[in-house]
Write a protein that holds these residues in place. Sequence first.
Motif, PDB file in Angstrom:
ATOM      1  N   LEU A 139      -6.308   7.043 -21.732  1.00 51.88           N
ATOM      2  CA  LEU A 139      -5.982   5.890 -22.573  1.00 51.88           C
ATOM      3  C   LEU A 139      -5.037   6.362 -23.665  1.00 51.88           C
ATOM      4  N   VAL A 140      -3.847   5.758 -23.705  1.00 50.51           N
ATOM      5  CA  VAL A 140      -2.838   6.167 -24.682  1.00 50.51           C
ATOM      6  C   VAL A 140      -2.274   4.930 -25.368  1.00 50.51           C
ATOM      7  N   THR A 141      -1.616   5.149 -26.478  1.00 53.66           N
ATOM      8  CA  THR A 141      -0.902   4.074 -27.147  1.00 53.66           C
ATOM      9  C   THR A 141       0.416   4.626 -27.667  1.00 53.66           C
ATOM     10  N   VAL A 142       1.327   3.740 -28.032  1.00 54.25           N
ATOM     11  CA  VAL A 142       2.630   4.141 -28.557  1.00 54.25           C
ATOM     12  C   VAL A 142       2.544   4.172 -30.071  1.00 54.25           C
ATOM     13  N   VAL A 143       2.977   5.276 -30.633  1.00 51.11           N
ATOM     14  CA  VAL A 143       2.980   5.400 -32.081  1.00 51.11           C
ATOM     15  C   VAL A 143       4.166   4.628 -32.640  1.00 51.11           C
ATOM     16  N   ALA A 144       3.874   3.613 -33.450  1.00 52.79           N
ATOM     17  CA  ALA A 144       4.901   2.806 -34.120  1.00 52.79           C
ATOM     18  C   ALA A 144       5.972   2.325 -33.151  1.00 52.79           C
ATOM     19  N   PRO A 145       5.627   1.502 -32.157  1.00 53.88           N
ATOM     20  CA  PRO A 145       6.649   1.032 -31.218  1.00 53.88           C
ATOM     21  C   PRO A 145       7.630   0.092 -31.889  1.00 53.88           C
ATOM     22  N   GLY A 146       8.928   0.309 -31.637  1.00 51.88           N
ATOM     23  CA  GLY A 146       9.937  -0.577 -32.199  1.00 51.88           C
ATOM     24  C   GLY A 146      10.427  -1.601 -31.218  1.00 51.88           C
ATOM     25  N   GLY A 147      10.019  -1.507 -29.961  1.00 54.44           N
ATOM     26  CA  GLY A 147      10.488  -2.431 -28.943  1.00 54.44           C
ATOM     27  C   GLY A 147      10.419  -1.784 -27.576  1.00 54.44           C
ATOM     28  N   VAL A 148      11.097  -2.406 -26.604  1.00 53.04           N
ATOM     29  CA  VAL A 148      11.024  -1.942 -25.211  1.00 53.04           C
ATOM     30  C   VAL A 148      11.559  -0.526 -25.071  1.00 53.04           C
ATOM     31  N   ASP A 149      12.726  -0.244 -25.673  1.00 52.08           N
ATOM     32  CA  ASP A 149      13.323   1.079 -25.523  1.00 52.08           C
ATOM     33  C   ASP A 149      12.399   2.171 -26.041  1.00 52.08           C
ATOM     34  N   ASP A 150      11.764   1.940 -27.190  1.00 50.11           N
ATOM     35  CA  ASP A 150      10.846   2.934 -27.732  1.00 50.11           C
ATOM     36  C   ASP A 150       9.665   3.170 -26.790  1.00 50.11           C
ATOM     37  N   CYS A 151       9.140   2.095 -26.237  1.00 56.72           N
ATOM     38  CA  CYS A 151       8.009   2.243 -25.305  1.00 56.72           C
ATOM     39  C   CYS A 151       8.403   3.058 -24.082  1.00 56.72           C
ATOM     40  N   LEU A 152       9.603   2.786 -23.562  1.00 55.92           N
ATOM     41  CA  LEU A 152      10.030   3.489 -22.359  1.00 55.92           C
ATOM     42  C   LEU A 152      10.345   4.951 -22.646  1.00 55.92           C
ATOM     43  N   ARG A 153      10.894   5.248 -23.818  1.00 53.50           N
ATOM     44  CA  ARG A 153      11.110   6.651 -24.179  1.00 53.50           C
ATOM     45  C   ARG A 153       9.776   7.385 -24.275  1.00 53.50           C
ATOM     46  N   ALA A 154       8.805   6.742 -24.875  1.00 54.93           N
ATOM     47  CA  ALA A 154       7.494   7.370 -25.004  1.00 54.93           C
ATOM     48  C   ALA A 154       6.823   7.560 -23.646  1.00 54.93           C
ATOM     49  N   LEU A 155       7.071   6.632 -22.728  1.00 54.63           N
ATOM     50  CA  LEU A 155       6.427   6.694 -21.408  1.00 54.63           C
ATOM     51  C   LEU A 155       7.098   7.668 -20.453  1.00 54.63           C
ATOM     52  N   ARG A 156       8.207   8.257 -20.848  1.00 51.62           N
ATOM     53  CA  ARG A 156       8.963   9.116 -19.932  1.00 51.62           C
ATOM     54  C   ARG A 156       8.093  10.183 -19.261  1.00 51.62           C
ATOM     55  N   PRO A 157       7.277  10.965 -19.996  1.00 49.38           N
ATOM     56  CA  PRO A 157       6.471  11.982 -19.297  1.00 49.38           C
ATOM     57  C   PRO A 157       5.450  11.381 -18.347  1.00 49.38           C
ATOM     58  N   VAL A 158       4.941  10.191 -18.637  1.00 46.16           N
ATOM     59  CA  VAL A 158       3.987   9.544 -17.730  1.00 46.16           C
ATOM     60  C   VAL A 158       4.697   9.105 -16.449  1.00 46.16           C
ATOM     61  N   LEU A 159       5.858   8.478 -16.590  1.00 48.84           N
ATOM     62  CA  LEU A 159       6.598   8.027 -15.418  1.00 48.84           C
ATOM     63  C   LEU A 159       7.054   9.204 -14.567  1.00 48.84           C
ATOM     64  N   ALA A 160       7.367  10.328 -15.204  1.00 46.78           N
ATOM     65  CA  ALA A 160       7.834  11.495 -14.461  1.00 46.78           C
ATOM     66  C   ALA A 160       6.767  12.045 -13.527  1.00 46.78           C
ATOM     67  N   THR A 161       5.498  11.839 -13.848  1.00 43.10           N
ATOM     68  CA  THR A 161       4.429  12.355 -12.990  1.00 43.10           C
ATOM     69  C   THR A 161       4.209  11.501 -11.755  1.00 43.10           C
ATOM     70  N   GLY A 162       4.587  10.219 -11.817  1.00 43.48           N
ATOM     71  CA  GLY A 162       4.349   9.321 -10.690  1.00 43.48           C
ATOM     72  C   GLY A 162       2.924   8.826 -10.585  1.00 43.48           C
ATOM     73  N   GLU A 163       2.087   9.128 -11.567  1.00 43.92           N
ATOM     74  CA  GLU A 163       0.702   8.668 -11.509  1.00 43.92           C
ATOM     75  C   GLU A 163       0.620   7.186 -11.877  1.00 43.92           C
ATOM     76  N   PRO A 164      -0.424   6.500 -11.429  1.00 43.00           N
ATOM     77  CA  PRO A 164      -0.536   5.058 -11.710  1.00 43.00           C
ATOM     78  C   PRO A 164      -0.528   4.769 -13.203  1.00 43.00           C
ATOM     79  N   LEU A 165       0.127   3.679 -13.557  1.00 41.54           N
ATOM     80  CA  LEU A 165       0.233   3.248 -14.945  1.00 41.54           C
ATOM     81  C   LEU A 165      -0.207   1.792 -15.039  1.00 41.54           C
ATOM     82  N   THR A 166      -1.028   1.487 -16.033  1.00 45.30           N
ATOM     83  CA  THR A 166      -1.459   0.115 -16.306  1.00 45.30           C
ATOM     84  C   THR A 166      -1.129  -0.210 -17.749  1.00 45.30           C
ATOM     85  N   LEU A 167      -0.607  -1.408 -17.990  1.00 42.22           N
ATOM     86  CA  LEU A 167      -0.280  -1.841 -19.340  1.00 42.22           C
ATOM     87  C   LEU A 167      -1.346  -2.816 -19.827  1.00 42.22           C
ATOM     88  N   LEU A 168      -1.902  -2.521 -20.979  1.00 40.00           N
ATOM     89  CA  LEU A 168      -2.924  -3.371 -21.588  1.00 40.00           C
ATOM     90  C   LEU A 168      -2.400  -3.840 -22.943  1.00 40.00           C
TER      91      LEU A 168
END
Length: 603
Positions: free
Chosen positions: A543-572
Amino acid sequence: MACATTAERRPFRSAGLPVAPCQQDMLLDMLAAGPGTALHVEQLHLRWHGQLDRERFRAAWQSVADRETVLRACLAPGDGPDTRPTVTVHERAVPEIRHHPHGSADWYSVILAERRRAFDLRRPGALRVCLVEEEPGGAGPVRVVLTCHHALLDDWSVRLLWRSVLWAYARGGVAAGGVRRPDLGDHARWVAGRETGAAREFWSAAAPDAGAVSLPVRPGSATAGTGTGLGTGLGRASQRLSAGEARRLREWAVGWGASEGTALHAAWALLLRRVVPGEGPVPVVFAMTVSGRGVALEGVERLPGPLRNVLPLSVTVDPVTGMGGLLADVRDGVLGLTAYEWVSAGQIQEAAGHPGRPGPVRSLVSFARPLSDAGPDDPLPRELAAQGVRVTEPETVPAHTGLPLSLTARHTQDGELVLTLVHDRAAVGEEDAAALLAQTALLLRELPTHRGGQATVADALGLLDGLPVPSASAAPGPEAPPPTLHTLRPSTRPGAGTVLLLPPPTGLAAEIGAAVGHGPGAVDPTVGYEAAEAVARTGPEALVTVVAPGGVDDCLRALRPVLATGEPLTLLPLPGAESLAHEVAGRIAAHGWRRPPVVGAAA
């Protein structure tokens, strides 16, 4: 303007080819950069003299597409537990060819429009063709504009494909030979089968020092360069070395056991060293391109695909060293890293102990080599001339890589050496970029004869005495911390996946951490944190969260290591973040990953 053809949907020829790590890095770059940035889009343009039979031209392109898998390839999410993109090759795809009659558009506007028009890499068509008539009647010159995306094609590949199309046109619109082998799938499987232990060991030692000088400009002010404040968009500057100057540079480099490409890299290293005052040695770092075709796969040198790669090159520049010594250091550094041409920047950062973080490289230097069969004895021009056709050598509009500076060198047909500098105006202004390129050209012209070709590094730097040191467009200030993920609960087993608890753009991760880190009494049900607390107590996912998200780009930058693994991702999403969550999911899917589910608070 005639309507563009579209890629046909046919049964798959092959599906599920692994995406190479270098391709994945590019896709992750694009995800974080956002729409409209045109990252990794390159263009070639040329003139076609003589009558252009458009039907035969289309037939030639179709014949080549039927032979080359890369022209029928696109991205698709994997079918198994891995959510990362794969490459799918269709049985048939129709190349997109747009025709602009005389007076309907000028070729430069077409180049700009095609560069800005986004590629949908989920459909075949990573190479687009535009024909722009420069004279009425169809008999005059026609400008041909080729636009490609580096996620599936590089510059070398487009030139190979263009030659194949010209040969097919000369032969009535039919390409010679059958389906190419090796093909895109062979290369993908070769890369996927590499043992990475030796590469990790090499890059754990050779990864660039974070403190190395990475940009050949001094910190500036908000009005540096153009004098009009921070710029926007990309700028381009060009310089030419005459054929004689280019030949002299090549002969000088060869005399030191190096190449003219090594001389270009050494000149850039000098400009990086010049930024730091003083007399001692200074480590510098920049990126260089490798063809990706120096690997042990038979026939790879003629294979069109996304083989080009960018690798960091580190060297220490000491003023007391002779230029021969600097050339040798650069040459040896290049030889060491080209043993691993297939290793990505992400893998290098992982080997260096910084997974998921950008490296220290901020400039790129490329020396483009010509096709080996396009020399003075090339029979293709004679074949076309017999039919009243002459085509010029393609000129390149280099891709934007996301780095502040990208320098490309390429020979022309008459032996000149063209230097092109692409710069991000927000980092380096027009005047400073032009000065930087002029100083690069000066070094390349003068070093072969300076001090009889025996100059030291200090002598070489002395060639620039009296010239201004280019400045950055903005004064350095306290940088905002990059968007990162805050782990609220680790996963209980490998491969379990990740749940992103997404606050609204104005939400604070600290509040969420307090809510999920304490008992139910600490949860404020009026803001929806009860859903977060429930997730925190159940399930194997991290379970993770984005520290001080400024918008979509910030969320995607933060998610980069998660997406790189290819493991399942769920958005809550928490209340107020629902639309943000759906936009994040859509952007992820648009770049080839499996679309992550968005779970409502009630679920």
